[in-house]
Write an enzyme that holds these catalytic residues in place. Structure first.
Site, PDB file in Angstrom:
ATOM      1  N   THR A   1      18.283 -23.181 -12.132  1.00  0.00           N
ATOM      2  CA  THR A   1      17.050 -23.113 -12.922  1.00  0.00           C
ATOM      3  C   THR A   1      17.371 -22.220 -14.115  1.00  0.00           C
ATOM      4  OG1 THR A   1      16.288 -21.181 -11.723  1.00  0.00           O
ATOM      5  CG2 THR A   1      15.594 -23.310 -10.870  1.00  0.00           C
TER       6      THR A   1
ATOM      7  N   GLU B   1      14.048 -28.290  -9.912  1.00  0.00           N
ATOM      8  CA  GLU B   1      13.896 -28.450  -8.464  1.00  0.00           C
ATOM      9  C   GLU B   1      13.492 -29.863  -8.051  1.00  0.00           C
ATOM     10  OE1 GLU B   1      12.908 -25.937 -10.289  1.00  0.00           O
ATOM     11  OE2 GLU B   1      12.857 -24.048  -9.189  1.00  0.00           O
TER      12      GLU B   1
ATOM     13  N   LYS C   1      -5.723 -13.377 -17.840  1.00  0.00           N
ATOM     14  CA  LYS C   1      -6.913 -13.023 -17.059  1.00  0.00           C
ATOM     15  C   LYS C   1      -7.792 -12.085 -17.885  1.00  0.00           C
ATOM     16  CE  LYS C   1      -8.334 -12.614 -12.372  1.00  0.00           C
ATOM     17  NZ  LYS C   1      -8.016 -12.349 -10.996  1.00  0.00           N
TER      18      LYS C   1
ATOM     19  N   TRP D   1      -9.860 -16.708 -15.706  1.00  0.00           N
ATOM     20  CA  TRP D   1      -8.569 -17.212 -16.165  1.00  0.00           C
ATOM     21  C   TRP D   1      -8.714 -18.013 -17.451  1.00  0.00           C
ATOM     22  CZ3 TRP D   1      -4.552 -15.065 -14.054  1.00  0.00           C
ATOM     23  CH2 TRP D   1      -4.598 -14.645 -12.725  1.00  0.00           C
TER      24      TRP D   1
HETATM   25  P1  ADP Z   1      12.554 -23.242 -16.141  1.00  0.00           P
HETATM   26  O1  ADP Z   1      11.667 -23.141 -14.917  1.00  0.00           O
HETATM   27  O2  ADP Z   1      13.594 -22.212 -16.145  1.00  0.00           O
HETATM   28  O3  ADP Z   1      11.793 -23.352 -17.447  1.00  0.00           O
HETATM   29  P2  ADP Z   1      12.723 -26.057 -15.743  1.00  0.00           P
HETATM   30  O4  ADP Z   1      13.265 -26.907 -16.802  1.00  0.00           O
HETATM   31  O5  ADP Z   1      13.001 -26.415 -14.361  1.00  0.00           O
HETATM   32  O6  ADP Z   1      13.280 -24.623 -16.023  1.00  0.00           O
HETATM   33  O7  ADP Z   1      11.178 -25.953 -16.027  1.00  0.00           O
HETATM   34  C1  ADP Z   1      10.189 -26.404 -15.160  1.00  0.00           C
HETATM   35  C2  ADP Z   1       8.854 -25.938 -15.645  1.00  0.00           C
HETATM   36  O8  ADP Z   1       8.595 -26.405 -16.974  1.00  0.00           O
HETATM   37  C3  ADP Z   1       7.687 -26.448 -14.844  1.00  0.00           C
HETATM   38  O9  ADP Z   1       7.497 -25.686 -13.679  1.00  0.00           O
HETATM   39  C4  ADP Z   1       6.536 -26.310 -15.824  1.00  0.00           C
HETATM   40  O10 ADP Z   1       6.045 -24.978 -15.864  1.00  0.00           O
HETATM   41  C5  ADP Z   1       7.193 -26.607 -17.146  1.00  0.00           C
HETATM   42  N1  ADP Z   1       6.945 -28.010 -17.529  1.00  0.00           N
HETATM   43  C6  ADP Z   1       7.770 -29.053 -17.373  1.00  0.00           C
HETATM   44  N2  ADP Z   1       7.222 -30.172 -17.876  1.00  0.00           N
HETATM   45  C7  ADP Z   1       6.004 -29.835 -18.350  1.00  0.00           C
HETATM   46  C8  ADP Z   1       4.931 -30.548 -18.984  1.00  0.00           C
HETATM   47  N3  ADP Z   1       5.010 -31.841 -19.265  1.00  0.00           N
HETATM   48  N4  ADP Z   1       3.822 -29.852 -19.302  1.00  0.00           N
HETATM   49  C9  ADP Z   1       3.716 -28.538 -19.056  1.00  0.00           C
HETATM   50  N5  ADP Z   1       4.695 -27.804 -18.469  1.00  0.00           N
HETATM   51  C10 ADP Z   1       5.815 -28.447 -18.121  1.00  0.00           C
END
Ligand code: ADP
Length: 539
Positions: free
Chosen positions: A181, A327, A436, A441
């Protein structure tokens, strides 16, 4: 009674065999550092990937062992995508935008002994080699320059007779790839994909309601191959025989638009920040590029503002908005329209497409609140949890962590979301990015979407700042479009109709650029740091 069906293990080898057998002449186009193109085919890919597999086995790489890659997007990286798993080993893609310290932690955590690296990235590999023990560094000559002494030349390395090479028998649950990640919200954690999860993910993302991927497509993979396997598209494209186009290290908007025009790309993928720069380039010179009409753009990794969907539609280009995570291999949802949306006005359709969408087949989602699963009413928010054959059940080298996976086996995504009655999921925020204020929120994502709808705004990120009375208040950090200007009052008035008065920021900071993460998302941890001492205007 027992089923009479055969139990054939799923594996990435099958995808490679299929792509090369039925679509052997289909091209893979790679842009090199000098901007010339190297053209190869799926038949070349199979031949060279198997040579790589045979060479790795000969060099003593054992099944189940990771082999790291530090590479841009191009045909050599494709060879690693298939050749490393064909040797029974595990493709471990390294994010080349991380610091040497972070990468050294990741290499040690995974236990890599062998690294395949682009020649142009050798200085970073040398820094890594000083921090961790690497037995072999194999250098891909993308510039054609001679490989330095003490390093292995990739082209020499794969000069083996692979005709007698037999891939090891693979269990479908055996690991084929791993990715860390990007650590936006904490230390990088290793996710390990299996042959089975990779094949099932490839099938699902190719479906008509998802990417609608076929041998008629020409796919521009802008999303880095080190970021969640370029969203799994290299595997899916090989399976269906789509032509693949890789930008190499050239990720500027004009370079990408040139490539889209030259190769008449039908599907391109990237994070919203890439598309924002492309939108600006198109706005500045609308008739400069003759793009394929109806080109689809898969956009995800961060929320796609509704205004962006409308803006590209004016150029005849269609955004497919998806949500995913490293993930989840990584695609979990995609927003497509149902027949009942046919009659909606364009604005209504854009609104549906700006949601994160419907879960792919075989993926299950639930919204978990403090009092249990929440109803799918479009309003009840909670933590988004996911389950499915390409959703990770834990992390490499980390004992079961109840913060990440629930006792009943669902992945805790760390995203706050709601799902409406039709099943469309909407990400409200990351848990850590919610604001918050006075006990209520506020979603930073909703505010960002609304502010980025203003015609003078290029980009905006909203973060929490401390406030004596309200606990936290939203601060909007805004980049204006080149040559445009906008004031805080204008922005507050622009978004007013869509929010309750207490949700609207009083605080706006105007900057030239927003800091980005290694995968191109807005780096909110840095913004919170930079604006820690901001004096809020809210009373
Ligand atoms: P990191 O967690 O390090 O940024 P990832 O590429 O695995 O790496 O990112 C996953 C996260 O990106 C998701 O948990 C979410 O918060 C965000 N995310 C992915 N796609 C979208 C989307 N279409 N809209 C909003 N958030 C998104």
């Amino acid at each position: 009674m027992r089923s009479t069906m055969q139990k054939v293990p799923l594996s990435t080898n099958h995808l490679l065999e299929r792509g090369s057998r039925y679509f052997g002449a289909r091209e893979i186009v790679s842009r090199l550092p000098d901007k010339t193109c190297r053209r190869s085919t799926y038949a070349d890919l199979r031949r060279r990937a198997l040579q790589l597999a045979a060479a790795l086995a000969k060099a003593g790489v054992r099944p189940g062992e990771p082999v790291a890659t530090l590479m841009w997007n191009h045909a050599w990286h494709m060879e690693a995508y298939f050749g490393i798993p064909a040797a029974g080993a595990v493709l471990h893609t390294l994010n080349l935008r991380l610091s040497a310290d972070d990468l050294a932690f990741i290499l040690a955590d995974a236990g890599d002994r062998v690294l395949i690296v682009d020649d142009v990235l050798l200085p970073l590999a040398d820094r890594l080699a000083a921090l961790v023990h690497l037995e072999q560094v194999i250098v891909v000559p993308t510039t054609g320059a001679a490989v330095p002494a003490g390093r292995t030349d990739y082209e020499r390395f794969i000069e083996v007779d692979a005709s007698a090479y037999r891939c090891p028998e693979l269990d479908e649950d055996a690991p084929c790839g791993m990715c860390y990640t990007s650590g936006t919200t904490g230390r990088p954690r290793g996710v390990v994909y299996s042959h089975r999860s990779t094949v099932l993910h490839s099938l699902a993302i190719s479906l008509p309601d998802c990417l609608d991927l076929s041998c008629h497509d020409t796919v521009l993979a802008v999303t880095p191959m080190f970021h969640a396997n370029s969203w799994g598209v290299p595997y899916a494209a090989t399976m269906v025989g789509a032509k693949l186009v890789f930008p190499g290290p050239h990720l500027g908007a004009e370079d990408l638009l040139d490539q889209m025009e030259q190769e008449q790309v039908t599907l391109a993928l990237g994070v919203p920040t890439i598309w924002m720069t492309i939108q600006q380039a198109l706005d500045a010179a609308p008739s400069r590029w003759r793009l394929r009409r109806g080109m689809r753009m898969m956009v995800g990794g961060a929320a796609v503002p509704q205004a962006m969907i409308a803006a590209f539609e004016r150029y005849g280009l269609s955004i497919k908005h998806g949500w995913g995570m490293t993930e989840l291999s990584p695609v979990g949802t995609l927003s497509w329209l149902k027949p009942e949306h046919d009659g909606l006005a364009p604005g209504g359709q854009h609104n549906v497409r700006a949601r994160q969408g419907l879960a792919l087949p075989l993926v299950e989602l639930r919204i978990m609140g403090e009092d249990g699963p929440q109803p799918w009413d479009g309003a009840s928010m909670g933590e988004l949890q996911a389950r499915g054959p390409w959703v990770t059940g834990g992390y490499h080298n980390q004992p079961d962590d109840p913060d990440k996976v629930t006792a009943d086996g669902w992945l805790r995504t760390g995203d706050v979301a709601c799902i409406d009655g039709e099943g469309y999921m909407r990400i409200c925020d990351r848990t850590k990015d919610l604001i918050k204020s006075g006990g209520e929120w506020i979603s930073s994502v909703d505010l960002e979407n609304a502010i980025m709808g203003h015609p003078a705004v290029a980009e905006a990120a909203v973060v929490a700042i401390r406030h004596e009375k309200w606990g936290e208040r939203p601060l909007a950090v805004v980049v204006a479009k080149p040559g445009a200007s906008v004031t805080a009052e204008e922005l507050a008035r622009f978004i007013e109709p869509h929010f309750a008065p207490w949700q609207i920021p009083d605080d706006y900071a105007f900057v030239d650029a927003l800091p980005r993460t290694s995968t191109g998302k807005f780096l909110k941890t840095r913004l919170r740091e930079d604006f820690r001492d901001w004096q809020s205007k809210t009373r």
